[in-house]
Scaffold this motif. Structure first.
Motif, PDB file in Angstrom:
ATOM      1  N   PHE A 125       0.833  -1.199   0.000  1.00 17.17           N
ATOM      2  CA  PHE A 125       0.000   0.000   0.000  1.00 17.17           C
ATOM      3  C   PHE A 125       0.871   1.254   0.000  1.00 17.17           C
ATOM      4  N   ARG A 126       1.877   1.276   0.831  1.00 21.64           N
ATOM      5  CA  ARG A 126       2.753   2.449   0.903  1.00 21.64           C
ATOM      6  C   ARG A 126       3.537   2.633  -0.390  1.00 21.64           C
ATOM      7  N   GLN A 127       3.947   1.521  -0.994  1.00 19.29           N
ATOM      8  CA  GLN A 127       4.657   1.609  -2.266  1.00 19.29           C
ATOM      9  C   GLN A 127       3.750   2.168  -3.364  1.00 19.29           C
ATOM     10  N   LEU A 128       2.508   1.709  -3.384  1.00 23.63           N
ATOM     11  CA  LEU A 128       1.557   2.197  -4.381  1.00 23.63           C
ATOM     12  C   LEU A 128       1.259   3.678  -4.162  1.00 23.63           C
ATOM     13  N   SER A 129       1.114   4.077  -2.908  1.00 18.24           N
ATOM     14  CA  SER A 129       0.859   5.479  -2.598  1.00 18.24           C
ATOM     15  C   SER A 129       1.984   6.367  -3.126  1.00 18.24           C
ATOM     16  N   ASP A 130       3.217   5.940  -2.929  1.00 19.94           N
ATOM     17  CA  ASP A 130       4.366   6.706  -3.430  1.00 19.94           C
ATOM     18  C   ASP A 130       4.396   6.735  -4.962  1.00 19.94           C
ATOM     19  N   ALA A 131       4.098   5.593  -5.581  1.00 21.30           N
ATOM     20  CA  ALA A 131       4.149   5.513  -7.041  1.00 21.30           C
ATOM     21  C   ALA A 131       3.078   6.390  -7.685  1.00 21.30           C
ATOM     22  N   LEU A 132       1.890   6.457  -7.066  1.00 21.78           N
ATOM     23  CA  LEU A 132       0.805   7.259  -7.631  1.00 21.78           C
ATOM     24  C   LEU A 132       1.139   8.749  -7.653  1.00 21.78           C
ATOM     25  N   SER A 133       2.012   9.179  -6.766  1.00 20.40           N
ATOM     26  CA  SER A 133       2.393  10.596  -6.735  1.00 20.40           C
ATOM     27  C   SER A 133       3.152  11.016  -7.990  1.00 20.40           C
ATOM     28  N   LEU A 142      -5.242  10.998  -5.813  1.00 21.25           N
ATOM     29  CA  LEU A 142      -5.457   9.800  -5.000  1.00 21.25           C
ATOM     30  C   LEU A 142      -4.283   9.567  -4.059  1.00 21.25           C
ATOM     31  N   SER A 143      -3.081   9.807  -4.541  1.00 22.97           N
ATOM     32  CA  SER A 143      -1.900   9.650  -3.698  1.00 22.97           C
ATOM     33  C   SER A 143      -1.957  10.584  -2.494  1.00 22.97           C
ATOM     34  N   SER A 144      -2.436  11.816  -2.710  1.00 23.13           N
ATOM     35  CA  SER A 144      -2.541  12.761  -1.595  1.00 23.13           C
ATOM     36  C   SER A 144      -3.576  12.299  -0.578  1.00 23.13           C
ATOM     37  N   LEU A 431     -12.271   7.660  -3.019  1.00 22.65           N
ATOM     38  CA  LEU A 431     -11.722   8.688  -2.143  1.00 22.65           C
ATOM     39  C   LEU A 431     -11.673  10.055  -2.823  1.00 22.65           C
ATOM     40  N   ASN A 432     -11.365  10.086  -4.114  1.00 22.15           N
ATOM     41  CA  ASN A 432     -11.355  11.358  -4.833  1.00 22.15           C
ATOM     42  C   ASN A 432     -12.749  11.969  -4.919  1.00 22.15           C
ATOM     43  N   ASN A 433     -13.771  11.119  -4.914  1.00 21.93           N
ATOM     44  CA  ASN A 433     -15.149  11.609  -5.014  1.00 21.93           C
ATOM     45  C   ASN A 433     -15.737  11.995  -3.666  1.00 21.93           C
ATOM     46  N   ASN A 568     -15.052  18.202 -11.694  1.00 21.41           N
ATOM     47  CA  ASN A 568     -13.586  18.201 -11.598  1.00 21.41           C
ATOM     48  C   ASN A 568     -12.983  16.927 -12.186  1.00 21.41           C
ATOM     49  N   GLU A 569     -13.406  16.626 -13.393  1.00 17.68           N
ATOM     50  CA  GLU A 569     -12.933  15.413 -14.058  1.00 17.68           C
ATOM     51  C   GLU A 569     -11.436  15.445 -14.309  1.00 17.68           C
ATOM     52  N   ASP A 570     -10.865  16.636 -14.427  1.00 17.75           N
ATOM     53  CA  ASP A 570      -9.428  16.767 -14.655  1.00 17.75           C
ATOM     54  C   ASP A 570      -8.611  16.679 -13.367  1.00 17.75           C
ATOM     55  N   ALA A 571      -9.300  16.469 -12.240  1.00 20.10           N
ATOM     56  CA  ALA A 571      -8.628  16.326 -10.937  1.00 20.10           C
ATOM     57  C   ALA A 571      -7.704  17.507 -10.647  1.00 20.10           C
TER      58      ALA A 571
END
Length: 614
Positions: A125-133, A142-144, A431-433, A568-571
């Motif tokens: 999970f932590r690795q994915l969080s870092d990669a998404l950034s 999503l990473s934030s 989470l973004n929604n 906010n489709e462009d995030a």
């Protein structure tokens, strides 16, 4: 018994008679059973299964690596069930449940918390969080969200201590054994000697103090006591009613907070929690709260008697159904479409409605609307959050059949705005929604849309529904929040870093009288330990939403504005959204200055409105 809105099919609920609804069995035990059967989430296994499927066999020894998008999708699919159950749990907690049902929901809540904690502790999970950034804008957002979850994640032992202390404070404030013994004979009312807990009790429709005879509550005491010194003494004593009981628990929470701040390299807990917010420091929060401080010069212990001397507005009573139909028609200018799914009966007003909602031909989900005289408020509840590519949304609206006061109108527009905003969010991730880039901007889209609806559907709002009494009640409510936010900020700082070392002076700035024991106020409300230094956020988001509304009022491209603020489709980041709709500068200090100017303009309009009514 509970309504059957969520048993299995919400459509069937809309077709049931009222008698059948209340005769139905409670769905809570089924929800609890489903909740407790939710499996733990193992990302390593989930990724391995998908990699094996990519080459067509689970026995492959050389599975292909998953892309970042595929890993994010796996996580979304693994967690969406947990999030759906959590939404359903929050919905049911609003009902009058039996002790057994409440215990079941508590077990479910603990199970969900344990499942989430286990997920956050996984290396994958932590690795994915870092990669998404390092991904696209949606993945960065999503990473934030993941980073925020990780920052708030406490060790199990510390979390247990914190929750135990918070529960102790709730019990201290809710205890029915707390009462005030009026020792001063001059301050006693005839035939009354003891007074239990209460708040200023105003009629929801007229905003007048309720007229029942004295019933032993603080509110009734303050209304009937003619001696101002007695009113002040009793009110102030009531605020510190739980000081002895809650003192130890508050100190324990303060110590835990400070330990967390020190471990993270911050001077105090306020600096730690505010670090990731738009108002990113105690100094910025203080600047904002100071800008919102206004002298209403009516002390809380005198409010009820003062309100009783003022004229109240007698606005018209409007059909909620008719106003809702107008609202749907206006929302079409933002690209929204509403398709009724239940046949209309001629000659009678519907008590239930089911409406399918589209935005620019994209199906968002459904609204389940109930009109009932028993509803004391106009409320919205999320039944299922819409997530593009995963599920359509479901929103419940419980509405009063008629709107007759400013509170009715504000609740109505807020409920509609929350439901539409939840349905229209344009991300592929739950989470973004449901969460904004910062917590102090999470409700900005719905608050902005509520402002739009209120001014569009009730263009004579101030003239019809606000008079001196209502203006004072609203001003008092705001100043009470401002003072509470100052107390919460004060509590979450150390002695050497306090933004508000003299709370008595701050109390006087709002209410016109000093309260030497104002530090007792920290014992009087739960939010000080639940929201802590973030208590200011409802004030900030409301002020920001009003600024956005006023600035974009004459915008011609309403669909584009709705896309920008709500979908906010462009995030876009919050800074990106504000820059596009407000124009630079949009740094916090500049926004506070612009809000202050807007407040001044609002006062001028208000004074003109009240003068015209006279």
């Amino acid at each position: 018994m509970l309504k059957t809105t969520l048993t299995t099919s919400l459509l069937s609920f809309c077709l049931l008679s009222t008698a059948a609804v209340y005769a139905a069995p409670s769905p809570v035990p089924l929800l609890v059973e489903q909740c407790l059967r939710l499996p733990s989430i193992d990302l390593t296994s989930a990724f391995a299964i998908l990699k094996a499927r990519k080459v067509g066999t689970l026995a492959s020894e050389t599975p292909q690596e998953l892309s970042l998008a595929e890993q994010a999708l796996v996580l979304e699919q693994q967690t969406i069930g947990l999030n759906n159950v959590n939404d359903r749990l929050k919905y049911y907690r609003g009902f009058n449940l039996s002790a057994e049902e409440r215990q079941g929901l508590l077990q479910c809540q603990l199970h969900l918390a344990d499942t989430l904690s286990q997920l956050l502790n996984q290396t994958k999970f932590r690795q994915l969080s870092d990669a998404l950034s390092q991904g696209n804008s949606e993945q960065i957002l999503l990473s934030s969200q993941f980073k925020s979850l990780l920052d708030q994640h406490w060790e199990l032992s510390d979390k247990a201590k914190l929750h135990t202390a918070q529960a102790s404070i709730r019990r201290g404030l809710a205890s029915q054994q707390l009462s005030l013994d009026i020792q001063n004979v001059q301050c006693r009312l005839p035939s009354e000697t003891r007074y239990s807990t209460g708040e200023i009790d105003l009629d929801e429709q007229t905003n007048e103090p309720k007229s029942e005879s004295f019933s032993g509550t603080i509110a009734h005491y303050l209304l009937k006591q003619t001696d101002p010194q007695c009113r002040q003494t009793v009110w102030q004593a009531y605020q510190g009613r739980a000081s002895e009981y809650n003192q130890t628990a508050l100190r324990r929470i303060a110590a835990l907070w400070q330990e967390a701040a020190t471990a993270a390299g911050f001077n105090d807990y306020a600096s730690l929690r505010l670090n990731t917010q738009q108002l990113s420091s105690p100094a910025l929060v203080k600047a904002f709260l100071d800008s919102q401080t206004e002298a209403i010069n009516v002390a809380p212990w005198d409010l009820g008697r003062h309100l009783a001397t003022l004229d109240t507005a007698n606005g018209p009573r409007l059909s909620t159904q008719a106003i809702l139909t107008q609202g749907f028609a206006y929302l079409a200018t933002f690209g929204l479409e509403f398709e009724p799914l239940l046949p209309q009966q001629q000659g009678s007003l519907p008590t239930q409605q089911m409406v399918r909602v589209y935005h620019q031909q994209r199906l968002l989900g459904e609204l389940y609307i109930s009109f009932d005289e028993t509803h004391h408020r106009n409320t919205q509840q999320t039944l299922r959050q819409s997530v593009i590519g995963q599920q359509f949304g479901q929103q419940a609206l419980d509405l009063k059949p008629q709107l007759g006061s400013y509170k009715d109108i504000e609740q109505f527009t807020q409920a509609i705005a929350k439901a539409i905003t939840a349905l229209a969010r344009g991300s592929h991730f739950y989470l973004n929604n449901t969460l904004a880039p910062t917590m102090d901007s999470n409700h900005l889209p719905s608050l902005w849309l509520a402002e739009v609806l209120r001014h569009q559907l009730f263009p004579q709002f101030a003239e019809h529904y606000l008079n001196e009494r209502e203006y004072l009640a609203k001003a008092y409510e705001k100043q009470l929040k401002v003072f509470r936010a100052k107390v919460a900020l004060h509590f979450s700082q150390t002695f050497s870093t306090q933004s508000y070392p003299d709370l008595s002076a701050e109390f006087e700035k709002s209410f016109g009288q000093r309260w030497l024991q104002s530090s007792h106020y920290q014992y009087s409300f739960n939010a000080i330990v639940n929201e802590g230094p973030l208590y200011y956020q409802s004030l900030w988001q409301s002020a920001l939403a009003q600024l956005v509304y006023q600035t974009t009022l004459r915008t011609q491209d309403k669909p584009g504005l709705f896309q920008l603020i709500v979908v906010n489709e462009d995030a876009l980041t919050l800074s990106g959204q504000l820059s596009a709709c407000l124009g630079d500068p949009i740094d916090p200090a500049s926004l506070i200055q612009r809000m202050t100017r807007a407040i001044g303009e609002g006062k001028t309009k208000r004074n003109k409105s009240v003068f015209c009514q006279r």
